[in-house]
Motif scaffolding. Structure first.
Motif, PDB file in Angstrom:
ATOM      1  N   ALA A  46      -5.913   0.514   1.863  1.00  0.00           N
ATOM      2  CA  ALA A  46      -6.865   1.574   2.202  1.00  0.00           C
ATOM      3  C   ALA A  46      -6.148   2.915   2.257  1.00  0.00           C
ATOM      4  O   ALA A  46      -6.668   3.932   1.775  1.00  0.00           O
ATOM      5  CB  ALA A  46      -7.546   1.268   3.540  1.00  0.00           C
ATOM      6  N   TRP A  47      -4.945   2.921   2.810  1.00  0.00           N
ATOM      7  CA  TRP A  47      -4.152   4.152   2.861  1.00  0.00           C
ATOM      8  C   TRP A  47      -3.808   4.619   1.443  1.00  0.00           C
ATOM      9  O   TRP A  47      -3.939   5.791   1.116  1.00  0.00           O
ATOM     10  CB  TRP A  47      -2.876   3.907   3.658  1.00  0.00           C
ATOM     11  CG  TRP A  47      -1.927   5.065   3.656  1.00  0.00           C
ATOM     12  CD1 TRP A  47      -1.957   6.156   4.470  1.00  0.00           C
ATOM     13  CD2 TRP A  47      -0.803   5.255   2.769  1.00  0.00           C
ATOM     14  NE1 TRP A  47      -0.919   7.023   4.164  1.00  0.00           N
ATOM     15  CE2 TRP A  47      -0.199   6.493   3.127  1.00  0.00           C
ATOM     16  CE3 TRP A  47      -0.246   4.509   1.736  1.00  0.00           C
ATOM     17  CZ2 TRP A  47       0.926   6.991   2.471  1.00  0.00           C
ATOM     18  CZ3 TRP A  47       0.872   5.001   1.075  1.00  0.00           C
ATOM     19  CH2 TRP A  47       1.451   6.232   1.439  1.00  0.00           C
ATOM     20  N   GLY A  48      -3.386   3.676   0.606  1.00  0.00           N
ATOM     21  CA  GLY A  48      -2.992   4.014  -0.756  1.00  0.00           C
ATOM     22  C   GLY A  48      -4.121   4.589  -1.579  1.00  0.00           C
ATOM     23  O   GLY A  48      -3.904   5.485  -2.407  1.00  0.00           O
ATOM     24  N   ARG A  49      -5.349   4.110  -1.349  1.00  0.00           N
ATOM     25  CA  ARG A  49      -6.501   4.617  -2.106  1.00  0.00           C
ATOM     26  C   ARG A  49      -6.781   6.085  -1.800  1.00  0.00           C
ATOM     27  O   ARG A  49      -7.371   6.782  -2.621  1.00  0.00           O
ATOM     28  CB  ARG A  49      -7.740   3.768  -1.793  1.00  0.00           C
ATOM     29  CG  ARG A  49      -7.719   2.383  -2.414  1.00  0.00           C
ATOM     30  CD  ARG A  49      -9.078   1.729  -2.336  1.00  0.00           C
ATOM     31  NE  ARG A  49      -9.467   1.405  -0.970  1.00  0.00           N
ATOM     32  CZ  ARG A  49      -9.228   0.243  -0.369  1.00  0.00           C
ATOM     33  NH1 ARG A  49      -8.569  -0.713  -1.019  1.00  0.00           N
ATOM     34  NH2 ARG A  49      -9.626   0.022   0.872  1.00  0.00           N
ATOM     35  N   GLU A  50      -6.361   6.546  -0.617  1.00  0.00           N
ATOM     36  CA  GLU A  50      -6.635   7.920  -0.213  1.00  0.00           C
ATOM     37  C   GLU A  50      -5.514   8.889  -0.571  1.00  0.00           C
ATOM     38  O   GLU A  50      -5.637  10.091  -0.339  1.00  0.00           O
ATOM     39  CB  GLU A  50      -6.868   7.966   1.311  1.00  0.00           C
ATOM     40  CG  GLU A  50      -8.051   7.139   1.796  1.00  0.00           C
ATOM     41  CD  GLU A  50      -9.360   7.602   1.200  1.00  0.00           C
ATOM     42  OE1 GLU A  50      -9.547   8.837   1.096  1.00  0.00           O
ATOM     43  OE2 GLU A  50     -10.197   6.747   0.843  1.00  0.00           O
ATOM     44  N   GLN A 104      -4.381  -8.265   7.325  1.00  0.00           N
ATOM     45  CA  GLN A 104      -4.817  -7.028   7.975  1.00  0.00           C
ATOM     46  C   GLN A 104      -3.888  -5.853   7.682  1.00  0.00           C
ATOM     47  O   GLN A 104      -4.369  -4.788   7.252  1.00  0.00           O
ATOM     48  CB  GLN A 104      -4.956  -7.233   9.484  1.00  0.00           C
ATOM     49  CG  GLN A 104      -5.484  -6.004  10.206  1.00  0.00           C
ATOM     50  CD  GLN A 104      -5.753  -6.248  11.675  1.00  0.00           C
ATOM     51  OE1 GLN A 104      -5.753  -7.382  12.150  1.00  0.00           O
ATOM     52  NE2 GLN A 104      -5.978  -5.181  12.418  1.00  0.00           N
ATOM     53  N   PRO A 105      -2.566  -5.983   7.881  1.00  0.00           N
ATOM     54  CA  PRO A 105      -1.709  -4.828   7.547  1.00  0.00           C
ATOM     55  C   PRO A 105      -1.700  -4.500   6.062  1.00  0.00           C
ATOM     56  O   PRO A 105      -1.549  -3.336   5.678  1.00  0.00           O
ATOM     57  CB  PRO A 105      -0.315  -5.260   8.035  1.00  0.00           C
ATOM     58  CG  PRO A 105      -0.382  -6.738   8.153  1.00  0.00           C
ATOM     59  CD  PRO A 105      -1.784  -7.063   8.504  1.00  0.00           C
ATOM     60  N   ILE A 106      -1.884  -5.509   5.202  1.00  0.00           N
ATOM     61  CA  ILE A 106      -1.942  -5.254   3.762  1.00  0.00           C
ATOM     62  C   ILE A 106      -3.225  -4.509   3.410  1.00  0.00           C
ATOM     63  O   ILE A 106      -3.213  -3.560   2.609  1.00  0.00           O
ATOM     64  CB  ILE A 106      -1.832  -6.568   2.969  1.00  0.00           C
ATOM     65  CG1 ILE A 106      -0.452  -7.205   3.205  1.00  0.00           C
ATOM     66  CG2 ILE A 106      -2.058  -6.332   1.472  1.00  0.00           C
ATOM     67  CD1 ILE A 106      -0.278  -8.563   2.556  1.00  0.00           C
ATOM     68  N   ASP A 107      -4.337  -4.905   4.023  1.00  0.00           N
ATOM     69  CA  ASP A 107      -5.599  -4.199   3.788  1.00  0.00           C
ATOM     70  C   ASP A 107      -5.512  -2.751   4.259  1.00  0.00           C
ATOM     71  O   ASP A 107      -6.033  -1.834   3.601  1.00  0.00           O
ATOM     72  CB  ASP A 107      -6.746  -4.908   4.509  1.00  0.00           C
ATOM     73  CG  ASP A 107      -7.132  -6.218   3.842  1.00  0.00           C
ATOM     74  OD1 ASP A 107      -6.775  -6.401   2.660  1.00  0.00           O
ATOM     75  OD2 ASP A 107      -7.772  -7.052   4.498  1.00  0.00           O
ATOM     76  N   GLU A 157       6.387   4.567  -0.953  1.00  0.00           N
ATOM     77  CA  GLU A 157       5.944   4.210   0.389  1.00  0.00           C
ATOM     78  C   GLU A 157       5.099   2.940   0.364  1.00  0.00           C
ATOM     79  O   GLU A 157       5.188   2.101   1.273  1.00  0.00           O
ATOM     80  CB  GLU A 157       5.144   5.362   1.008  1.00  0.00           C
ATOM     81  CG  GLU A 157       4.716   5.133   2.447  1.00  0.00           C
ATOM     82  CD  GLU A 157       5.876   5.008   3.429  1.00  0.00           C
ATOM     83  OE1 GLU A 157       5.617   4.633   4.593  1.00  0.00           O
ATOM     84  OE2 GLU A 157       7.043   5.268   3.042  1.00  0.00           O
ATOM     85  N   LEU A 158       4.286   2.758  -0.672  1.00  0.00           N
ATOM     86  CA  LEU A 158       3.531   1.514  -0.835  1.00  0.00           C
ATOM     87  C   LEU A 158       4.476   0.322  -0.945  1.00  0.00           C
ATOM     88  O   LEU A 158       4.259  -0.722  -0.316  1.00  0.00           O
ATOM     89  CB  LEU A 158       2.641   1.592  -2.076  1.00  0.00           C
ATOM     90  CG  LEU A 158       1.337   2.389  -1.960  1.00  0.00           C
ATOM     91  CD1 LEU A 158       0.755   2.648  -3.347  1.00  0.00           C
ATOM     92  CD2 LEU A 158       0.323   1.639  -1.102  1.00  0.00           C
ATOM     93  N   PHE A 189      -1.009  -3.502  -7.499  1.00  0.00           N
ATOM     94  CA  PHE A 189      -0.493  -3.178  -8.832  1.00  0.00           C
ATOM     95  C   PHE A 189      -1.204  -1.961  -9.410  1.00  0.00           C
ATOM     96  O   PHE A 189      -0.571  -1.053  -9.961  1.00  0.00           O
ATOM     97  CB  PHE A 189      -0.664  -4.397  -9.746  1.00  0.00           C
ATOM     98  CG  PHE A 189      -0.449  -4.128 -11.208  1.00  0.00           C
ATOM     99  CD1 PHE A 189       0.770  -3.662 -11.676  1.00  0.00           C
ATOM    100  CD2 PHE A 189      -1.478  -4.346 -12.115  1.00  0.00           C
ATOM    101  CE1 PHE A 189       0.964  -3.415 -13.032  1.00  0.00           C
ATOM    102  CE2 PHE A 189      -1.296  -4.105 -13.460  1.00  0.00           C
ATOM    103  CZ  PHE A 189      -0.069  -3.636 -13.923  1.00  0.00           C
ATOM    104  N   ASP A 190      -2.524  -1.903  -9.259  1.00  0.00           N
ATOM    105  CA  ASP A 190      -3.289  -0.764  -9.773  1.00  0.00           C
ATOM    106  C   ASP A 190      -2.899   0.540  -9.074  1.00  0.00           C
ATOM    107  O   ASP A 190      -2.912   1.612  -9.691  1.00  0.00           O
ATOM    108  CB  ASP A 190      -4.790  -1.008  -9.595  1.00  0.00           C
ATOM    109  CG  ASP A 190      -5.330  -2.048 -10.571  1.00  0.00           C
ATOM    110  OD1 ASP A 190      -4.682  -2.262 -11.610  1.00  0.00           O
ATOM    111  OD2 ASP A 190      -6.378  -2.649 -10.281  1.00  0.00           O
ATOM    112  N   LEU A 191      -2.555   0.456  -7.797  1.00  0.00           N
ATOM    113  CA  LEU A 191      -2.158   1.653  -7.063  1.00  0.00           C
ATOM    114  C   LEU A 191      -0.752   2.112  -7.444  1.00  0.00           C
ATOM    115  O   LEU A 191      -0.437   3.298  -7.358  1.00  0.00           O
ATOM    116  CB  LEU A 191      -2.214   1.391  -5.551  1.00  0.00           C
ATOM    117  CG  LEU A 191      -3.601   1.238  -4.932  1.00  0.00           C
ATOM    118  CD1 LEU A 191      -3.492   0.799  -3.476  1.00  0.00           C
ATOM    119  CD2 LEU A 191      -4.381   2.550  -5.024  1.00  0.00           C
ATOM    120  N   LEU A 192       0.082   1.182  -7.885  1.00  0.00           N
ATOM    121  CA  LEU A 192       1.462   1.520  -8.217  1.00  0.00           C
ATOM    122  C   LEU A 192       1.597   2.140  -9.609  1.00  0.00           C
ATOM    123  O   LEU A 192       2.516   2.909  -9.856  1.00  0.00           O
ATOM    124  CB  LEU A 192       2.354   0.273  -8.131  1.00  0.00           C
ATOM    125  CG  LEU A 192       2.618  -0.268  -6.727  1.00  0.00           C
ATOM    126  CD1 LEU A 192       3.410  -1.568  -6.808  1.00  0.00           C
ATOM    127  CD2 LEU A 192       3.365   0.753  -5.866  1.00  0.00           C
TER     128      LEU A 192
END
Length: 204
Positions: free
Chosen positions: A74-78, A67-70, A88-89, A131-134
């Protein structure tokens, strides 16, 4: 939450904690539901009320830890793809791993088993999305490897540094620093390829 729901939630948590202890001590395959019930001094029927199989226990643990990872993903996608977002990620992911340390120790010690369970693929998908977000979409291979290594450093740091001398908190901070430095070094502005429309035309 009513008293009955709180009690059921508390019993469910106790079952998960006891199962993790036994899985870590004896291995997933060698631990039976009967042994988990005996550890808690409850009947198998009481255990079945919450979990029908050992896999159900592990799935429940992963759902709680996910749950906290999801929420983080979700935060990172925005967020904009900036160094601040990446660091921060990394920081929040390290915190999520720390809060689920017992579960990830189980994963580390039972990797073959986890691969055969349904949660194995679910966990890998979350890691791939992180990984994709980083990394930048057009990141060079070496920078992709930096981001991937940062994620693996956070995972491995939960276990391998146990054999390194030092204060546990200082070791966690060192791991976070290494992961942050790797992500920060990945595809910095001064090494990004020039835009095609900004390239200078060579003189004939």
């Amino acid at each position: 939450m009513g008293t009955g729901q709180a009690r059921r939630g508390n019993t469910r948590r106790r079952i998960q904690d006891a199962a993790l202890e036994l899985f870590s001590a004896h291995g997933y395959e060698k631990t039976s539901l009967r042994e988990i019930a005996e550890r808690l001094d409850v009947t198998k029927a009481a255990l079945y009320y919450h979990f029908k199989t050992k896999e159900d226990i592990v799935i429940g643990l992963f759902e709680d830890a996910a749950q906290p990872i999801d929420e983080l993903l979700a935060w990172g996608r925005e967020q904009p793809r900036t160094t601040e977002t990446r660091t921060e990620l990394v920081r929040r992911y390290a915190e999520a791993l720390r809060n689920a340390e017992s579960l990830f120790r189980f994963v580390h010690e039972n990797q073959a088993t986890v691969r055969d369970l349904s949660i194995g693929e679910i966990f890998k998908r979350r890691v791939r999305e992180l990984f994709d977000l980083l990394k930048d979409p057009d990141a060079e291979l070496v920078d992709q490897m930096r981001c991937l290594t940062a994620v693996h450093a956070l995972h491995a740091g939960q276990f391998t540094v146990q054999h390194v001398e030092g204060d546990p908190e200082e070791k966690r901070e060192a791991i976070l620093r290494v992961a942050t430095e790797l992500v920060t070094a990945a595809n910095p502005p001064h090494r990004r390829p020039a835009r095609p429309d900004s390239a200078q035309t060579e003189s004939p």
